[in-house]
Design a protein around this motif. Structure first.
Motif, PDB file in Angstrom:
ATOM      1  N   TRP A 152       0.812  -1.208   0.000  1.00 11.40           N
ATOM      2  CA  TRP A 152       0.000   0.000   0.000  1.00 11.40           C
ATOM      3  C   TRP A 152       0.852   1.268   0.000  1.00 11.40           C
ATOM      4  N   ALA A 153       0.217   2.353  -0.383  1.00  5.35           N
ATOM      5  CA  ALA A 153       0.926   3.607  -0.645  1.00  5.35           C
ATOM      6  C   ALA A 153       1.631   4.148   0.596  1.00  5.35           C
ATOM      7  N   GLY A 154       1.084   3.922   1.793  1.00  9.98           N
ATOM      8  CA  GLY A 154       1.751   4.394   2.997  1.00  9.98           C
ATOM      9  C   GLY A 154       3.112   3.758   3.174  1.00  9.98           C
ATOM     10  N   HIS A 155       3.182   2.452   2.917  1.00 10.03           N
ATOM     11  CA  HIS A 155       4.448   1.729   3.005  1.00 10.03           C
ATOM     12  C   HIS A 155       5.422   2.218   1.933  1.00 10.03           C
ATOM     13  N   ILE A 156       4.918   2.495   0.760  1.00  9.79           N
ATOM     14  CA  ILE A 156       5.775   2.979  -0.326  1.00  9.79           C
ATOM     15  C   ILE A 156       6.316   4.364   0.010  1.00  9.79           C
ATOM     16  N   LEU A 157       5.476   5.226   0.589  1.00  8.11           N
ATOM     17  CA  LEU A 157       5.929   6.562   0.983  1.00  8.11           C
ATOM     18  C   LEU A 157       7.069   6.468   1.991  1.00  8.11           C
ATOM     19  N   GLU A 158       6.959   5.561   2.918  1.00  4.96           N
ATOM     20  CA  GLU A 158       8.028   5.353   3.896  1.00  4.96           C
ATOM     21  C   GLU A 158       9.368   5.126   3.202  1.00  4.96           C
ATOM     22  N   HIS A 159       9.376   4.260   2.193  1.00  7.34           N
ATOM     23  CA  HIS A 159      10.630   3.947   1.505  1.00  7.34           C
ATOM     24  C   HIS A 159      11.094   5.100   0.617  1.00  7.34           C
ATOM     25  N   CYS A 160      10.174   5.860   0.053  1.00  6.28           N
ATOM     26  CA  CYS A 160      10.564   7.043  -0.734  1.00  6.28           C
ATOM     27  C   CYS A 160      11.277   8.058   0.147  1.00  6.28           C
ATOM     28  N   VAL A 161      10.734   8.299   1.329  1.00  4.63           N
ATOM     29  CA  VAL A 161      11.336   9.259   2.250  1.00  4.63           C
ATOM     30  C   VAL A 161      12.717   8.780   2.687  1.00  4.63           C
ATOM     31  N   ILE A 162      12.828   7.513   3.035  1.00  2.00           N
ATOM     32  CA  ILE A 162      14.112   6.962   3.468  1.00  2.00           C
ATOM     33  C   ILE A 162      15.155   7.090   2.357  1.00  2.00           C
ATOM     34  N   GLU A 163      14.761   6.811   1.122  1.00  2.00           N
ATOM     35  CA  GLU A 163      15.721   6.879   0.022  1.00  2.00           C
ATOM     36  C   GLU A 163      16.165   8.316  -0.248  1.00  2.00           C
ATOM     37  N   LEU A 164      15.255   9.279  -0.146  1.00  7.95           N
ATOM     38  CA  LEU A 164      15.650  10.676  -0.310  1.00  7.95           C
ATOM     39  C   LEU A 164      16.640  11.095   0.779  1.00  7.95           C
ATOM     40  N   LEU A 165      16.400  10.657   2.003  1.00  7.04           N
ATOM     41  CA  LEU A 165      17.340  10.954   3.081  1.00  7.04           C
ATOM     42  C   LEU A 165      18.694  10.307   2.821  1.00  7.04           C
ATOM     43  N   ASN A 166      18.686   9.066   2.341  1.00  2.00           N
ATOM     44  CA  ASN A 166      19.942   8.386   2.025  1.00  2.00           C
ATOM     45  C   ASN A 166      20.727   9.151   0.964  1.00  2.00           C
ATOM     46  N   ARG A 167      20.038   9.565  -0.087  1.00  3.13           N
ATOM     47  CA  ARG A 167      20.715  10.258  -1.183  1.00  3.13           C
ATOM     48  C   ARG A 167      21.206  11.640  -0.771  1.00  3.13           C
ATOM     49  N   ALA A 168      20.531  12.246   0.195  1.00 12.51           N
ATOM     50  CA  ALA A 168      20.908  13.593   0.630  1.00 12.51           C
ATOM     51  C   ALA A 168      22.053  13.582   1.638  1.00 12.51           C
ATOM     52  N   GLY A 169      22.471  12.402   2.073  1.00 14.12           N
ATOM     53  CA  GLY A 169      23.612  12.333   2.980  1.00 14.12           C
ATOM     54  C   GLY A 169      23.261  12.126   4.439  1.00 14.12           C
ATOM     55  N   MET A 170      22.025  11.747   4.750  1.00 10.24           N
ATOM     56  CA  MET A 170      21.639  11.411   6.112  1.00 10.24           C
ATOM     57  C   MET A 170      21.085   9.990   6.109  1.00 10.24           C
ATOM     58  N   PRO A 171      21.971   8.988   6.052  1.00 10.51           N
ATOM     59  CA  PRO A 171      21.526   7.594   5.906  1.00 10.51           C
ATOM     60  C   PRO A 171      20.529   7.195   6.983  1.00 10.51           C
ATOM     61  N   THR A 172      19.455   6.567   6.546  1.00  6.33           N
ATOM     62  CA  THR A 172      18.370   6.188   7.441  1.00  6.33           C
ATOM     63  C   THR A 172      17.875   4.801   7.057  1.00  6.33           C
ATOM     64  N   GLY A 173      17.973   3.868   7.967  1.00  3.39           N
ATOM     65  CA  GLY A 173      17.554   2.518   7.639  1.00  3.39           C
ATOM     66  C   GLY A 173      16.264   2.091   8.296  1.00  3.39           C
ATOM     67  N   PHE A 174      15.750   2.924   9.226  1.00  4.52           N
ATOM     68  CA  PHE A 174      14.585   2.493  10.003  1.00  4.52           C
ATOM     69  C   PHE A 174      13.305   3.141   9.496  1.00  4.52           C
ATOM     70  N   GLY A 175      12.258   2.335   9.347  1.00  3.93           N
ATOM     71  CA  GLY A 175      10.939   2.839   8.996  1.00  3.93           C
ATOM     72  C   GLY A 175       9.906   1.745   9.215  1.00  3.93           C
ATOM     73  N   GLN A 176       8.687   2.140   9.559  1.00  8.10           N
ATOM     74  CA  GLN A 176       7.582   1.187   9.713  1.00  8.10           C
ATOM     75  C   GLN A 176       6.293   1.879   9.304  1.00  8.10           C
ATOM     76  N   THR A 177       5.357   1.099   8.816  1.00  7.98           N
ATOM     77  CA  THR A 177       4.022   1.614   8.509  1.00  7.98           C
ATOM     78  C   THR A 177       3.002   0.608   9.022  1.00  7.98           C
ATOM     79  N   ARG A 178       2.051   1.089   9.816  1.00  5.01           N
ATOM     80  CA  ARG A 178       1.063   0.209  10.426  1.00  5.01           C
ATOM     81  C   ARG A 178      -0.338   0.819  10.267  1.00  5.01           C
ATOM     82  N   SER A 179      -1.310  -0.037   9.998  1.00  8.30           N
ATOM     83  CA  SER A 179      -2.692   0.430   9.884  1.00  8.30           C
ATOM     84  C   SER A 179      -3.265   0.701  11.265  1.00  8.30           C
ATOM     85  N   VAL A 180      -4.289   1.565  11.325  1.00  8.82           N
ATOM     86  CA  VAL A 180      -5.005   1.820  12.571  1.00  8.82           C
ATOM     87  C   VAL A 180      -6.415   1.266  12.412  1.00  8.82           C
ATOM     88  N   SER A 181      -7.266   1.526  13.397  1.00  5.97           N
ATOM     89  CA  SER A 181      -8.606   0.925  13.372  1.00  5.97           C
ATOM     90  C   SER A 181      -9.490   1.509  12.272  1.00  5.97           C
TER      91      SER A 181
END
Length: 732
Positions: free
Chosen positions: A81-110
């Motif tokens: 789902w798109a929320g999970h994909i957004l998580e990885h897009c943000v992480i990759e932009l941070l990686n490319r900008a020079g602030m490596p980030t390996g942690f991310g999670q996406t969870r549904s609510v009620s």
């Protein structure tokens, strides 16, 4: 794409500044409403996966939950789902900008279509910028619209540059983190606190709170510095202060040519002209130096290369050498063109901290223009083929030579730093060979600098990088086998809803009585000892954090309601004692999608997660789910429980049978047990009787929790009893 999808709605964004339900470290939590995209996972969006990977091909490196390279791509193709994909897009932009980030999670609510997405964010503004750019990129890929990835990366990188610590400060902070020393950034610049409370030290780039203001002022006065060094037998070049170009020439003749002309209080080599032999050159150099300082010095020019030696706590820990920069004419190119092609083309040269050598800019460097003029050339002239021109004398000092330093040279340099009074100093000396005593070769110390830059030692153009950050941290926090946690004061965290304010206040009182001035943050306000310093307002986390900046605090107690952990995270990174009383209070947390008590387990476990390995987690043995947190504690576990008609809860009985500790209340008597033996007892009934008060079951349970926590802190049973009896608040 004709079927354009509506953008994902960012419902709210929260920056979690301390340990939280997701991670020990700061993170950005975003609530997302996917809207119609809830019905369109990635494999149902025609062409989307290919478009996304074209924009961010490095997504192939993301392991995701699969645990191997290409794992995220696998999830894309299977459908995610798109929320999970957004998580990885943000992480990759941070990686490319020079602030490596390996942690991310996406969870549904009620609520259907709503998700909580979280990613590691070292800085709030950087996280928000990456989120905004990642959101725009994802929607462009979904709707088959153009998107400038490089511009997005540049925007994130600009946010990083705006907030990042300088290289000198950053390396010290990183070294402190390696030692387990926490840090607090005190301003938007490079002022950083290392450690908490009374155990803290402060740094500002390579200056520390041990750096004397008098010594710093002495170092800024080059003539005064030379006088003090000469008095200690440190070799310095002969020189004198002059007030005019004519005086400069007279002084040069008296001293003996060649000479150096420089400002008395300049820095970074600005306005310094070397190896001057002609009257016209000396007079021109006077005008240049005069524009960069309050006074001008003429001094004997020492033969050799410039060296920078770093002194920390009286020891030379790193050394670097400079070298001159030359160009050779080809009969066609101008001086400026030759500088660009023969010097600035070196990949080690640039304008950022990633480059150990600076680019040479003739337009901005008056000294370069003066040196060219002395050789008969202007920047636009074309030197004949084969003609060598000196462009910069002793340019960037960035060639490591630490291992070459002669012990006698190291001694003289250390003496120079001590003579000025600096705990950290960058000492500039000129000599032919740093591996020989200065007296043998006529070498001399020319400057002693406060707040020296460390980049030349961290990223030398040639040679071995030196761990100067570690050396500075070792200077501020000397290794001590009796001090397992340098820079830390003991912290007690109280989590839960059952009379937690009362518990926090009583525990703080007991810790204070043990001989440590104690800071307290609770719903009643902020306290240092008996004195309330401020009320507990809406910015409770900030107020808690401020307590850790207080140099008077030798210990601290924090009341940590579940809402604080959910909205901000804990105000500290680790604690000595962590208490969890119960899982109550879920009724007030519906906006966090918490609707039942059991959901609070994941929230309040954060308090136990941060207990140090030699610390203690204190848990309510009468609450089954709370007791289950015992397996999460890195340190010792101490239960407290009321003994009923059926005896102790099974978890507490088992714990005692295995030699563990527990505070057990039978009636109104608290027994402090270690395995099968009793280490002491607190007669709460007698204390209440003497005070003329009667406590109900809830208050007795709170008193039991406070007793267990104080015992976990190391307070004796006798002092606990005395502290409860003299506690200023009612016990009932």
């Amino acid at each position: 794409m004709s079927d354009k999808k509506k953008a994902i709605e960012l419902l709210r964004t929260t920056y979690l500044r301390g340990p939280n339900i997701w991670t020990y470290r700061p993170a950005m939590e975003v609530w997302l409403d996917l809207g119609e995209l809830e019905d369109h996972p990635s494999h149902l969006l025609p062409g989307f996966n290919d478009r996304l990977l074209k924009l961010l091909p490095a997504l192939e490196e993301h392991h995701c939950g699969v645990g191997e390279r290409g794992g995220f791509i696998q999830r894309l193709r299977e459908g995610t789902w798109a929320g999970h994909i957004l998580e990885h897009c943000v992480i990759e932009l941070l990686n490319r900008a020079g602030m490596p980030t390996g942690f991310g999670q996406t969870r549904s609510v009620s609520q259907r279509g709503v998700y909580r997405m979280v990613f590691r964010a070292r800085d709030e503004q950087v996280g928000r910028t990456a989120l905004s750019q990642g959101h725009a990129l994802l929607m462009a890929a979904i709707n088959d619209e153009p998107f400038d990835v490089e511009a997005a990366v540049a925007a994130v990188r600009e946010a990083i540059d705006d907030c990042y610590l300088g290289p000198s400060t950053a390396c010290i902070v990183a070294a402190a983190t390696e030692r387990g020393i926490p840090h607090i950034r005190l301003n938007d610049g490079n002022l950083v606190q290392l450690g908490y409370g009374a155990r803290q030290r402060r740094i500002w780039t390579a200056e520390t709170d041990l750096t004397s203001a008098i010594a710093e002022n002495i170092a800024c006065d080059k003539d005064l510095t030379k006088m003090l060094l000469k008095a200690c037998g440190v070799p310095v070049p002969e020189g004198q202060i002059v007030a005019s170009a004519a005086e400069a020439w007279e002084a040069a003749q008296d001293i003996g040519l060649p000479v150096v002309v420089k400002p008395s209080d300049g820095n970074h080599g600005r306005g310094v002209a070397l190896d001057l032999r002609q009257q016209a050159d000396i007079e021109a150099a006077f005008a240049l130096a005069d524009s960069h300082g309050s006074e001008v010095i003429v001094e004997r020019c020492i033969s050799g290369d410039e060296h920078r030696l770093l002194v920390v706590g009286g020891q030379v820990v790193a050394a670097a050498r400079g070298e001159s920069a030359w160009i050779t004419g080809d009969g066609k190119s101008t001086v400026v063109q030759l500088i660009d092609s023969q010097i600035n083309s070196d990949p080690r040269r640039g304008t950022t901290e990633d480059h150990p050598l600076n680019r040479l800019n003739v337009d901005e460097d008056e000294v370069i223009r003066l040196d060219l003029q002395r050789q008969g050339f202007a920047p636009g002239d074309v030197p004949p083929a084969g003609r060598r021109l000196l462009v910069q004398r002793n340019g960037n000092v960035a060639i490591d030579c630490t291992d070459e330093v002669h012990p006698e040279v190291a001694h003289v340099v250390s003496l120079a730093a001590r003579a000025v009074g600096l705990d950290i100093a960058g000492v500039d000396l000129v000599c032919e060979d740093v591996g020989r005593p200065l007296a043998e070769q006529g070498g001399a110390i020319v400057e002693v600098n406060a707040g020296p830059g460390l980049l030349m030692h961290l990223k030398p153009a040639e040679g071995t990088p030196r761990p100067v950050g570690q050396q500075i941290v070792a200077h501020l926090f000397p290794e001590d086998e009796h001090e397992p946690h340098p820079g830390r004061i003991p912290i007690v965290g109280v989590a839960g809803s059952a009379d937690s304010t009362f518990i926090a206040r009583l525990v703080a009182r007991l810790v204070h009585l043990s001989g440590r001035p104690t800071a307290l943050a609770c719903a009643d306000g902020l306290f240092l000892g008996h004195r309330r310093t401020e009320k507990a307002g809406k910015q409770y986390w900030d107020a808690c954090h401020r307590l850790l900046m207080n140099r008077e605090a030798q210990a601290a107690v924090f009341e940590n309601p579940a809402a604080l952990i959910l909205d901000n995270g804990l105000p500290y990174d680790r604690c000595q004692v962590g208490l969890v009383t119960d899982l109550g209070g879920h009724e007030a947390l519906a906006h966090h999608d918490i609707t039942e008590a059991d959901q609070l387990y994941r929230v309040l476990r954060t308090q136990i997660d941060v207990v140090l390995s030699d610390g203690v987690g204190v848990l309510n043995g009468n609450e089954e789910r709370v007791a289950e947190m015992a397996s999460l504690c890195d340190g010792e576990v101490l239960f407290y429980a009321c003994e009923g008609a059926d005896g102790l809860p099974a978890c507490v009985a088992d714990h005692l049978s295995q030699g563990g500790r527990a505070a057990v209340m039978t009636g109104q008597r608290v027994s402090l047990r270690n395995g099968s033996s009793e280490q002491g007892a607190i007669e709460l009934g007698q204390i209440l009787h003497r005070r003329g008060q009667t406590a109900g079951p809830a208050r007795l349970q709170a008193l039991l929790a406070a007793v267990a926590t104080a015992w976990a802190f190391g307070i004796s049973p006798e002092l606990i009893a005395a502290g409860i009896e003299t506690f200023e608040q009612p016990l009932a």
